[in-house]
Design a protein around this motif. Structure first.
Motif, PDB file in Angstrom:
ATOM      1  N   TYR A 115      45.960  38.218  37.266  1.00 51.06           N
ATOM      2  CA  TYR A 115      47.324  38.711  37.063  1.00 51.06           C
ATOM      3  C   TYR A 115      47.820  39.440  38.314  1.00 51.06           C
ATOM      4  O   TYR A 115      48.130  40.631  38.276  1.00 51.06           O
ATOM      5  N   PRO A 116      47.938  38.722  39.435  1.00 46.67           N
ATOM      6  CA  PRO A 116      48.300  39.373  40.701  1.00 46.67           C
ATOM      7  C   PRO A 116      49.709  39.971  40.719  1.00 46.67           C
ATOM      8  O   PRO A 116      49.969  40.898  41.470  1.00 46.67           O
ATOM      9  N   ASP A 117      50.597  39.467  39.881  1.00 45.91           N
ATOM     10  CA  ASP A 117      51.978  39.953  39.881  1.00 45.91           C
ATOM     11  C   ASP A 117      52.256  40.975  38.786  1.00 45.91           C
ATOM     12  O   ASP A 117      53.397  41.405  38.611  1.00 45.91           O
ATOM     13  N   ALA A 118      51.223  41.366  38.050  1.00 46.16           N
ATOM     14  CA  ALA A 118      51.415  42.315  36.950  1.00 46.16           C
ATOM     15  C   ALA A 118      51.811  43.681  37.495  1.00 46.16           C
ATOM     16  O   ALA A 118      51.246  44.164  38.468  1.00 46.16           O
ATOM     17  N   GLU A 119      52.800  44.286  36.857  1.00 44.53           N
ATOM     18  CA  GLU A 119      53.209  45.632  37.244  1.00 44.53           C
ATOM     19  C   GLU A 119      52.192  46.658  36.759  1.00 44.53           C
ATOM     20  O   GLU A 119      52.006  47.696  37.386  1.00 44.53           O
ATOM     21  N   ARG A 120      51.569  46.363  35.626  1.00 48.06           N
ATOM     22  CA  ARG A 120      50.613  47.303  35.039  1.00 48.06           C
ATOM     23  C   ARG A 120      49.560  46.516  34.266  1.00 48.06           C
ATOM     24  O   ARG A 120      49.890  45.603  33.522  1.00 48.06           O
ATOM     25  N   ILE A 121      48.313  46.901  34.451  1.00 51.06           N
ATOM     26  CA  ILE A 121      47.224  46.316  33.676  1.00 51.06           C
ATOM     27  C   ILE A 121      46.463  47.467  33.025  1.00 51.06           C
ATOM     28  O   ILE A 121      46.032  48.387  33.708  1.00 51.06           O
ATOM     29  N   THR A 122      46.336  47.390  31.714  1.00 52.72           N
ATOM     30  CA  THR A 122      45.565  48.368  30.962  1.00 52.72           C
ATOM     31  C   THR A 122      44.512  47.614  30.169  1.00 52.72           C
ATOM     32  O   THR A 122      44.838  46.701  29.417  1.00 52.72           O
ATOM     33  N   LEU A 123      43.255  47.990  30.351  1.00 55.28           N
ATOM     34  CA  LEU A 123      42.165  47.383  29.597  1.00 55.28           C
ATOM     35  C   LEU A 123      41.690  48.365  28.541  1.00 55.28           C
ATOM     36  O   LEU A 123      41.394  49.522  28.850  1.00 55.28           O
ATOM     37  N   VAL A 124      41.635  47.930  27.298  1.00 53.59           N
ATOM     38  CA  VAL A 124      41.135  48.748  26.199  1.00 53.59           C
ATOM     39  C   VAL A 124      39.662  48.411  26.045  1.00 53.59           C
ATOM     40  O   VAL A 124      39.299  47.267  25.801  1.00 53.59           O
TER      41      VAL A 124
END
Length: 76
Positions: free
Chosen positions: A20-29
């Motif tokens: 996900y190179p263009d993701a503004e935010r990545i959150t892993l639960v």
């Protein structure tokens, strides 16, 4: 069942970032397993701008709805 190590999880975090190179935010639960909370995984996530959200310590019923509720309310 195959065992996962802290290195496996650090590589997983890297794979997510690359996917996900263009993701503004990545959150892993993630759960509270030691190999997921270790410095290697947390440092890797921090370097890549990935936020880690850990489930409470003993929460056998939490994975079904807890993560979804946290993300819906912007927790983490």
């Amino acid at each position: 069942t195959e065992r996962r190590t802290k290195l496996d999880w650090a590589l997983f975090v890297q794979d997510i970032a690359q996917s996900y190179p263009d993701a503004e935010r990545i959150t892993l639960v993630m759960d509270n397993a030691r190999y997921q909370r270790c410095a290697l995984v947390q440092d890797t996530a921090k370097e890549l701008g990935i936020e880690l959200l850990f489930l409470p310590s003993y929460s056998p019923n939490a994975p079904r709805g807890y993560a979804r509720e946290c993300l819906a309310f912007g927790v983490g």
